[in-house]
Motif scaffolding. Sequence first.
Motif, mmCIF file in Angstrom:
data_model
loop_
_atom_site.group_PDB
_atom_site.id
_atom_site.type_symbol
_atom_site.label_atom_id
_atom_site.label_comp_id
_atom_site.label_asym_id
_atom_site.label_seq_id
_atom_site.Cartn_x
_atom_site.Cartn_y
_atom_site.Cartn_z
ATOM 1 N N UNK A 346 3.926 -0.690 -4.992
ATOM 2 C CA UNK A 346 5.197 -1.412 -5.117
ATOM 3 C C UNK A 346 5.623 -1.576 -6.571
ATOM 4 N N UNK A 347 4.780 -1.142 -7.517
ATOM 5 C CA UNK A 347 5.134 -1.188 -8.941
ATOM 6 C C UNK A 347 5.593 0.174 -9.450
ATOM 7 N N UNK A 348 5.957 1.081 -8.560
ATOM 8 C CA UNK A 348 6.338 2.438 -8.946
ATOM 9 C C UNK A 348 7.570 2.448 -9.848
ATOM 10 N N UNK A 349 7.630 3.459 -10.725
ATOM 11 C CA UNK A 349 8.801 3.651 -11.580
ATOM 12 C C UNK A 349 9.940 4.328 -10.801
ATOM 13 N N UNK A 350 9.591 5.226 -9.891
ATOM 14 C CA UNK A 350 10.609 5.870 -9.055
ATOM 15 C C UNK A 350 10.928 4.954 -7.871
ATOM 16 N N UNK A 351 11.987 5.288 -7.133
ATOM 17 C CA UNK A 351 12.448 4.423 -6.047
ATOM 18 C C UNK A 351 12.347 5.090 -4.674
ATOM 19 N N UNK A 352 11.619 6.207 -4.581
ATOM 20 C CA UNK A 352 11.598 6.990 -3.352
ATOM 21 C C UNK A 352 10.957 6.266 -2.176
ATOM 22 N N UNK A 353 10.032 5.323 -2.464
ATOM 23 C CA UNK A 353 9.383 4.552 -1.402
ATOM 24 C C UNK A 353 9.963 3.145 -1.287
ATOM 25 N N UNK A 354 11.139 2.920 -1.897
ATOM 26 C CA UNK A 354 11.703 1.577 -2.051
ATOM 27 C C UNK A 354 10.754 0.751 -2.939
ATOM 28 N N UNK A 355 10.962 -0.565 -2.996
ATOM 29 C CA UNK A 355 10.135 -1.447 -3.817
ATOM 30 C C UNK A 355 10.057 -2.804 -3.116
ATOM 31 N N UNK A 356 9.254 -3.685 -3.676
ATOM 32 C CA UNK A 356 9.218 -5.051 -3.172
ATOM 33 C C UNK A 356 8.572 -5.161 -1.801
ATOM 34 N N UNK A 357 9.026 -6.153 -1.032
ATOM 35 C CA UNK A 357 8.364 -6.488 0.224
ATOM 36 C C UNK A 357 8.476 -5.390 1.266
ATOM 37 N N UNK A 358 9.487 -4.524 1.136
ATOM 38 C CA UNK A 358 9.656 -3.434 2.095
ATOM 39 C C UNK A 358 9.222 -2.093 1.507
ATOM 40 N N UNK A 359 8.346 -2.132 0.497
ATOM 41 C CA UNK A 359 7.767 -0.887 -0.015
ATOM 42 C C UNK A 359 7.069 -0.159 1.132
ATOM 43 N N UNK A 360 7.177 1.144 1.149
ATOM 44 C CA UNK A 360 6.669 1.964 2.254
ATOM 45 C C UNK A 360 5.193 1.697 2.521
ATOM 46 N N UNK A 361 4.874 1.238 3.733
ATOM 47 C CA UNK A 361 3.496 0.906 4.084
ATOM 48 C C UNK A 361 2.624 2.158 4.146
ATOM 49 N N UNK A 362 3.240 3.325 4.354
ATOM 50 C CA UNK A 362 2.481 4.564 4.471
ATOM 51 C C UNK A 362 2.422 5.392 3.206
ATOM 52 N N UNK A 363 2.722 4.797 2.037
ATOM 53 C CA UNK A 363 2.766 5.572 0.794
ATOM 54 C C UNK A 363 1.424 6.224 0.479
ATOM 55 N N UNK A 364 0.329 5.492 0.676
ATOM 56 C CA UNK A 364 -0.985 6.064 0.358
ATOM 57 C C UNK A 364 -1.402 7.114 1.379
ATOM 58 N N UNK A 365 -0.954 6.973 2.623
ATOM 59 C CA UNK A 365 -1.187 8.029 3.613
ATOM 60 C C UNK A 365 -0.452 9.297 3.185
ATOM 61 N N UNK A 366 0.805 9.170 2.780
ATOM 62 C CA UNK A 366 1.564 10.325 2.309
ATOM 63 C C UNK A 366 0.887 10.969 1.113
#
Length: 418
Positions: A346-366
Amino acid sequence: MTVHATRATPPPPPPDILSPEFAADPYPAYRVLRAHYPLHYHEGTGSWLLSRYDDVERAFRDPVFTTDNYGWQLEPVHGGRTIAQMSGHEHAVRRALVAPAFRGRELRERFLPVIERNARELIDAFRGHERAELVDQFATRFPVNVIVDMLGLDRSDHDRFHAWYEAVVGFFANLTQDPAVAEAGLRAGAELRAYLLPLIAERRARPGDDLLSSLCTAEVDGTRMTDQDITSFVSLLLSAGGETTDKAIAGMFRNLLANPDQLAAVRADRTLVPAAFAESLRHSPPLQMIMRQPAEDVEVSGGTIPAGATVTCLIGAANRDETHFADPDAYDVFRTDLTTANAFSAAADHLAFALGRHFCVGALLAKAEVEVGANQLLDAFAEIDFAEGHAPPETGVFVRGPLTLPLHLTPAAPEPRS
């Protein structure tokens, strides 16, 4: 002597994000929007467009921007409310129920072998061939097959899930509201729910060591997932999880092949694979736009968004904001203004996974899927080139990536036997 006043050059007209020109290449339009129309009401979608990085970042982080609009966007095809549209305690609890499977030890020990097996099986199918179509033969099938296997479902249903996946993704990308596309998405969602409900009853009675059983038995603060919670989450996982990885793998290889020096660097140093993925998420985000809805009037660059309006956050525009990234249109796995260590959090510089409380829950799976898939492809083939000699175009407005990626392959030499 006569002095003539010079007139300022008028700005170009605001671009139409539903036009054929935009679909062919949205990035010039994004530059116009950032420079001249940072807040622009778009009649075709009935929404306010945000294109600057700071405004889109705020829309993802500031609680005044809600996901209430997901009620009409997501519920029809997912068959009910999903964690994407929840907020507060309800969202925190539902996220805590599903998140453990997608990070840390659970991901490494339970599901990494599933990811590795599925990548190997798909790549084995085109070993020995000089050509492969990476999108159809690998990228679109790999994440869907992984999700089916993680859930502990019948592997013979891979093709069925792939068809449902394509129909549901088509529903969300249907900005022009084609009725046939909408109907196909709704039908796929209903078929998926009908498929899952008897299996949920089975796993509640006899849980196993799979993701569906975990969803059926998980409990947080005395709350367990209902049948509708589970079917909606699986539908969301299939569409959002599949689409990100599908387009990310194809987009990353397209970018690397278009920059042979960077492909050579990644091949030589596999620790650069996460950087290549992160840069592809910034440069060519699979999901180009996400919608939000402010709970009250909000001041942003260029004016005021009225409460209750639909806001289209243009991720593809924000990720190439020249005030935030140097030479933003260039693909560069070595760029210093994108921190790979934070790129999947959720601290990403890019915005592809959104940010904050609705940051993509599957980012690490991806991330795990892309790393495994990329490494296995690079191991299997000593050389990978565009089969047609040039990069195929990207397509799509809501989601974007190469529709096809024909490759010429040179197999790697077999490892010597000991």
